[in-house]
Design a protein around this motif. Sequence first.
Motif, mmCIF file in Angstrom:
data_model
loop_
_atom_site.group_PDB
_atom_site.id
_atom_site.type_symbol
_atom_site.label_atom_id
_atom_site.label_comp_id
_atom_site.label_asym_id
_atom_site.label_seq_id
_atom_site.Cartn_x
_atom_site.Cartn_y
_atom_site.Cartn_z
ATOM 1 N N VAL A 227 -3.513 -14.379 -4.369
ATOM 2 C CA VAL A 227 -4.149 -13.230 -3.735
ATOM 3 C C VAL A 227 -3.210 -12.021 -3.709
ATOM 4 O O VAL A 227 -3.644 -10.874 -3.877
ATOM 5 N N TYR A 228 -1.913 -12.274 -3.508
ATOM 6 C CA TYR A 228 -0.962 -11.161 -3.491
ATOM 7 C C TYR A 228 -0.856 -10.524 -4.877
ATOM 8 O O TYR A 228 -0.836 -9.296 -5.017
ATOM 9 N N GLU A 229 -0.810 -11.341 -5.902
ATOM 10 C CA GLU A 229 -0.735 -10.828 -7.266
ATOM 11 C C GLU A 229 -1.966 -9.979 -7.594
ATOM 12 O O GLU A 229 -1.856 -8.919 -8.234
ATOM 13 N N LYS A 230 -3.133 -10.430 -7.141
ATOM 14 C CA LYS A 230 -4.355 -9.667 -7.369
ATOM 15 C C LYS A 230 -4.305 -8.329 -6.634
ATOM 16 O O LYS A 230 -4.776 -7.306 -7.150
ATOM 17 N N LEU A 231 -3.751 -8.337 -5.438
ATOM 18 C CA LEU A 231 -3.622 -7.096 -4.662
ATOM 19 C C LEU A 231 -2.765 -6.084 -5.414
ATOM 20 O O LEU A 231 -3.153 -4.911 -5.550
ATOM 21 N N VAL A 232 -1.625 -6.522 -5.904
ATOM 22 C CA VAL A 232 -0.721 -5.618 -6.617
ATOM 23 C C VAL A 232 -1.405 -5.061 -7.866
ATOM 24 O O VAL A 232 -1.331 -3.853 -8.137
ATOM 25 N N ASP A 233 -2.086 -5.914 -8.606
ATOM 26 C CA ASP A 233 -2.774 -5.448 -9.816
ATOM 27 C C ASP A 233 -3.858 -4.422 -9.473
ATOM 28 O O ASP A 233 -4.036 -3.423 -10.190
ATOM 29 N N ARG A 234 -4.577 -4.661 -8.392
ATOM 30 C CA ARG A 234 -5.630 -3.720 -7.995
ATOM 31 C C ARG A 234 -5.040 -2.374 -7.592
ATOM 32 O O ARG A 234 -5.562 -1.311 -7.966
ATOM 33 N N LEU A 235 -3.947 -2.398 -6.857
ATOM 34 C CA LEU A 235 -3.321 -1.150 -6.414
ATOM 35 C C LEU A 235 -2.717 -0.390 -7.589
ATOM 36 O O LEU A 235 -2.741 0.841 -7.615
ATOM 37 N N LEU A 236 -2.179 -1.108 -8.562
ATOM 38 C CA LEU A 236 -1.637 -0.439 -9.749
ATOM 39 C C LEU A 236 -2.730 0.269 -10.543
ATOM 40 O O LEU A 236 -2.465 1.246 -11.254
ATOM 41 N N GLY A 237 -3.963 -0.209 -10.418
ATOM 42 C CA GLY A 237 -5.079 0.417 -11.117
ATOM 43 C C GLY A 237 -5.787 1.479 -10.302
ATOM 44 O O GLY A 237 -6.708 2.129 -10.802
ATOM 45 N N TRP B 128 8.387 0.065 -22.478
ATOM 46 C CA TRP B 128 8.669 1.147 -21.533
ATOM 47 C C TRP B 128 7.541 1.307 -20.518
ATOM 48 O O TRP B 128 7.251 2.418 -20.042
ATOM 49 N N SER B 129 6.904 0.222 -20.138
ATOM 50 C CA SER B 129 5.792 0.281 -19.187
ATOM 51 C C SER B 129 6.315 0.346 -17.755
ATOM 52 O O SER B 129 6.946 -0.607 -17.268
ATOM 53 N N VAL B 130 6.036 1.447 -17.079
ATOM 54 C CA VAL B 130 6.469 1.606 -15.687
ATOM 55 C C VAL B 130 5.716 0.636 -14.791
ATOM 56 O O VAL B 130 6.296 0.002 -13.909
ATOM 57 N N LYS B 131 4.421 0.486 -15.012
ATOM 58 C CA LYS B 131 3.640 -0.417 -14.173
ATOM 59 C C LYS B 131 4.100 -1.862 -14.329
ATOM 60 O O LYS B 131 4.147 -2.619 -13.342
ATOM 61 N N SER B 132 4.453 -2.266 -15.537
ATOM 62 C CA SER B 132 4.941 -3.638 -15.739
ATOM 63 C C SER B 132 6.242 -3.865 -14.981
ATOM 64 O O SER B 132 6.454 -4.933 -14.395
ATOM 65 N N MET B 133 7.124 -2.856 -14.993
ATOM 66 C CA MET B 133 8.390 -2.991 -14.278
ATOM 67 C C MET B 133 8.153 -3.046 -12.772
ATOM 68 O O MET B 133 8.775 -3.845 -12.060
ATOM 69 N N ILE B 134 7.252 -2.220 -12.267
ATOM 70 C CA ILE B 134 6.940 -2.252 -10.838
ATOM 71 C C ILE B 134 6.380 -3.619 -10.462
ATOM 72 O O ILE B 134 6.763 -4.207 -9.439
ATOM 73 N N ARG B 135 5.456 -4.127 -11.264
ATOM 74 C CA ARG B 135 4.855 -5.428 -10.968
ATOM 75 C C ARG B 135 5.906 -6.525 -10.967
ATOM 76 O O ARG B 135 5.908 -7.401 -10.095
ATOM 77 N N LEU B 136 6.805 -6.497 -11.935
ATOM 78 C CA LEU B 136 7.863 -7.505 -12.012
ATOM 79 C C LEU B 136 8.700 -7.514 -10.740
ATOM 80 O O LEU B 136 8.991 -8.578 -10.176
ATOM 81 N N ILE B 137 9.088 -6.339 -10.276
ATOM 82 C CA ILE B 137 9.921 -6.258 -9.071
ATOM 83 C C ILE B 137 9.139 -6.708 -7.841
ATOM 84 O O ILE B 137 9.656 -7.445 -6.990
ATOM 85 N N MET B 138 7.873 -6.290 -7.740
ATOM 86 C CA MET B 138 7.082 -6.642 -6.558
ATOM 87 C C MET B 138 6.715 -8.118 -6.515
ATOM 88 O O MET B 138 6.417 -8.653 -5.440
ATOM 89 N N MET B 139 6.756 -8.807 -7.659
ATOM 90 C CA MET B 139 6.494 -10.244 -7.668
ATOM 91 C C MET B 139 7.710 -11.059 -7.223
ATOM 92 O O MET B 139 7.594 -12.249 -6.920
ATOM 93 N N SER B 140 8.863 -10.446 -7.184
ATOM 94 C CA SER B 140 10.088 -11.188 -6.882
ATOM 95 C C SER B 140 10.166 -11.574 -5.416
ATOM 96 O O SER B 140 9.597 -10.907 -4.538
ATOM 97 N N TYR C 41 0.820 -1.211 0.000
ATOM 98 C CA TYR C 41 0.000 0.000 0.000
ATOM 99 C C TYR C 41 0.853 1.261 0.000
ATOM 100 O O TYR C 41 0.580 2.208 -0.747
ATOM 101 N N PHE C 42 1.872 1.294 0.843
ATOM 102 C CA PHE C 42 2.685 2.507 0.895
ATOM 103 C C PHE C 42 3.540 2.662 -0.354
ATOM 104 O O PHE C 42 3.735 3.779 -0.839
ATOM 105 N N ASP C 43 4.050 1.572 -0.894
ATOM 106 C CA ASP C 43 4.880 1.680 -2.094
ATOM 107 C C ASP C 43 4.071 2.113 -3.309
ATOM 108 O O ASP C 43 4.582 2.836 -4.169
ATOM 109 N N LEU C 44 2.823 1.694 -3.386
ATOM 110 C CA LEU C 44 2.029 1.987 -4.581
ATOM 111 C C LEU C 44 1.060 3.154 -4.405
ATOM 112 O O LEU C 44 0.794 3.882 -5.359
#
Length: 844
Positions: A201-211, A624-636, A177-180
């Motif tokens: 569930v974590y992946e869904k959370l990240v996708d929801r916050l990115l939106g 050059w998608s910023v959201k894709s890069m953020i998601r990639l890092i947060m999934m690690s 929440y704080f990062d996004l």
Amino acid sequence: MMRAWVLVSLATAWMAAAQDVPSVFERQVAPLLKRSCVPCHDEKTRTSGLSVLSIKELIAGGARHGAALVPGKPQESVLVRIVSGNLTPRMPFGKPPLAQEEIDLIARWITELKPEMAAKSERWWAFERPKAAAPPAVMQTGWVRNEIDSFVLARLEAAHLSPSAEAPRPMLLRRAYFDLLGVPPSIEEAKAFLNDATPGVYEKLVDRLLGDPRFGERWGRHWLDLARYADTQGFEADRENYHMWRYRDYVTGSFNQDKPYDRFIKEQIAGDEMPAAGVEARIATGLLRLTPRFQTTNIQELRQLTLDELTSTIGSVFLGLTMRCAQCHDHKYDPIPQKDFYRMQAFLTPMEMTEARAEFTDAAMKARVEAAYADTKRRLDEAQQRFDEYQREMLARLEAKGVKLPAGDTPVAVAAAAAADEAFGEGFVRRFTPRLLELERRISRAIANGVVPNTEDQTFTLEEKNKYLGLLSYVDGNRGGRDLGVLQREIRRYAPTAHVVRNVPNDPNRPLFPATFVRIMGDFGRPGEAVAPGFLSAITGNPNPATLPSDQFGNVRTWRTPLANWIASAENPLAARVMVNRIWQHLLGSPIAATPSDFGRNGARPTHPELLDWLAVRFVENKWSVKSMIRLIMMSGTYRQTSIRSPAAEQEKDPENHLLWKQNRRRLEGEAVRDSILEVSGRMNSERGGPGVFVRLPEAIRERMTIKNLPSWTPTDGPETRKRSIYIFQRRQLEVPFLSLLDAPVFQSSCERRAISTTAVQALTMMNDDFVAGEAGHFAERVVREAGPDPREQAGLAFRHALARPPKPEELDRALRLLGRDPQQGLKGLCRTLLNANEFVYVD
């Protein structure tokens, strides 16, 4: 005898290793250079950009003399010439000169050095195009969630270290929440996540916050730090740029849209030159309008200072290079000659700053602005009427004293003429009538200079003069170089206008090529060689001018577009690297390369260079998608590690966590702390966009809220002041103390990385500040409304709101004892304590 013995020893050593030139370096030359040339020329200090600790670094050389050695040619090698005294100053500086036999040893070694060893050694790592190496093989394959983890784990295993376990769910939730979004989760959001046992569930959370639209506000703030965003021009007058908020809203909108970063670059540098440039692209060029207005009355000097600042900012923000160092001389560390600084600047030379009509494309925003304009216009008319009435009284007083004043120029007529003037504000002083000039002279001879009303002229009392100035401050039409009056400024903010740039139009029959000159020692008054627009030769490999598209008459129509395209090209080795490093910084707490705006020789080398290159290539591949890069890092697995771990081995081997054996604990920025307080108290105004808001400031700095007798900060207590901190009006000469104490800077220049301090004043402010105390009271009222009278329910709810978790048994026990002594004040005290908890202002 001793000298002869040394010669024999050196000769023997040389003969023993004559067939192994690298061995001679390691055994004989390197220790000699290390003893004589370090610490000035090691990997860290690199005086003049030179390190002497490897053959590769010597061949790469420094910024002052270039390559330190030429393989096979000692007589041409700077290293030999400078230790021999043939180049000045003789080295080693401040130490005894090398003995002749030591110089001879270096010369013989260079004679034997093969030219092929120089292959590619002259290129700095950041100037080579990123290459995506295959993720390395690792032993703990079960820990790896994606390719990022392979790169990180390989380094850990090589150092005999182990990664940390995954963070507990509540910690991971709050971190995401704080990062996004920059605010804590609500109780309902936390409950939904923590109680959901389904896979992914974590992946869904990240996708929801990115939106979530709050994402743009959070990540837009990061970019505005780099853009040195402010609503005013700075320095003494600190005049307002009334429409700069349009650029701020462009930035937040771009992150929410996940605008490709390469387009984001192009729009900000050359949006006005794009084919069929729309409103948004033109507003984007506001980046080039954010330079402070420098203190000089010389127009030519002001323009040159502005161009210098813009060139430096583009270099640091998009390329991660300290180009400002080359403004006065060749860069002392990086291969950026002074000429290249001005070749880059030449793209900007034809540009002029202006305002342009920019209609509101969002219907809701347009309706809000029109309503606000109508309300402000009503208040301005009322204020103007009050001022005119009082001014008529004062004019009558002057006439009663026998002062002869010309007739037929009533204040209302003058104001109407000024309002009808398209240049209202610019030419008002020329339309000021003799009657009003006399009145102004009597009231304050130096109103334009901000002097306290003088007491020499007794026509009016000091109270009358102050009343006049107070009324005038709301309707003033920009006299004497001051900013507009309070309500005049507010009216201006609602106009469908943007601060933009454009190219100076040319006469099609007389092509104009604006001249750019190298400025000798950076002095605008000392023009040197004329230069044409060109890119950095250290990256392109040549100093040739850029090709600029022109029309049939020879007029160049798109000056900045070639620069924007070059910076945002996949071929440019810096743009993608710099941006993914910044993204990593905001998600892991520390960038891969610790100097995000300095990828040069004097900057820090990346801790994981292969990972940085892999991310840069992936960034471009993903459009050059910023959201894709953020998601990639947060999934690690690297991102998901707990921060609560202090094993002895890891602490001893890597105390700064450079190898990423755990997540970094981070103190929230001042804006995130303030926003979290409003979110928890339930009083956050979620309205987005619009002109900057003026929060209430401490009474102790009231005298700083005026500039030249004019209110520069007009706070209110309305709901608009409870919007997110990104919407607070950014005045360069007046910081918001609460945010400033928590290290929010005033942006005179680009901020690559915020300072984080821990001081007693911060703790005292969090405990005693009126804002915190007031919101703690509202927090307590919210808890009572939602939990009812039960103290146990109240304590549990307060913890879940503030910390996204229930209280521990010992915490609940202490809270209940506090509530038992005085339920009302005790609950306020508990809420205030929670807002002051480390857990509230830190993210794990």
